[in-house]
Design an enzyme around this catalytic site. Sequence first.
Site, PDB file in Angstrom:
ATOM      1  CB  SER A 208      -0.814   0.165   1.145  1.00 26.27           C
ATOM      2  OG  SER A 208      -1.714  -1.129   1.470  1.00 26.27           O
ATOM      3  CE  LYS A 230      -0.505  -3.738   4.026  1.00 21.01           C
ATOM      4  NZ  LYS A 230      -0.723  -5.256   3.300  1.00 21.01           N
TER       5      LYS A 230
END
Length: 328
Positions: A208, A230
């Site tokens: 993302s 992430k």
Amino acid sequence: MAMTTTTFFHALVPSNSYKSGAVSSSFVSVPRSSALSSSPSLQFRSLVSDSTSVYARRNLAGNLRKLSLTVSAAAATEPLTVLVTGAGGRTGQIVYKKLKERSDQFVARGLVRTKESKEKIGGEDEVFVGDIRDTASFAPAVQGIDALVILTSAVPKMKPGFDPSKGERPEFYFEDGAYPEQVDWIGQKNQIDAAKAAGVKQIVLVGSMGGTNINNPLNSIGNANILVWKRKAEQYLADSGIPYTIIRAGGLQDKEGGIRELIVGKDDEILETDMRTIARADVAEVCVQALQLEEAKNKALDLASKPEGTGTPTKDFKALFSQVTARF
């Protein structure tokens, strides 16, 4: 793909028969006095024999080169076996379906968390059930694959009792064992390690945008710092030595793909514009294209799209990836 031309050659021709001294070897082995007393016809036959031997070797070498090219061409057209993890998710399902539809190019495998998810996407034998937090549970899915597409992610749940009519803001939480640290870091690290051990040629990882800003609102969901974990997994992949493509998507939308102009960027620069969203179907197509293009390898990109009806729908993905220069 590594070829075995040398093995073919050695199986058919003695290793010393194609060295540079082979042509003159018969003359070197004949004593000078014998050579002078030999008949011209004997000398001629010896020369013809050597010449014929040279011709035969050259002819054989030429044929082997043709065979090598033929085998190489055949190998180049073999479909890639690709595992999609998170294949039961909304974006993962689309990637898996696209690979299945292109059976001349890919052999699709899927990894899901539950039997229910497996049934949801068809329930074929090539769909495996496993837990990315437990490497042994998904090891069979990784065996023999050429590439891996990682689409797993921790998913927050909304706390019950939310009443928007009262002007309340929803609150979210992660279930025990399903926090971003466990799923987006440890789970993705497990996948990368397993893929590396299996000798994969490429990993495509979907993340993302927003990871450059520790204060991004997504990090506050459940106080779990999802973008931090992430980002850590992305860095681990970039340092793994495996050819990779990291796709940091904008806000995902359940809309038709292939009808918008895609834009790429780096370091969350796109978040400063009004083009911060992208259709899941477009993300899925970029994943598939990344598996086919050298221009996509060892690159990290932010991905979004222009609004529908503006710009020109993206069709040239080689040109799209060529715009990207960032490796992380």
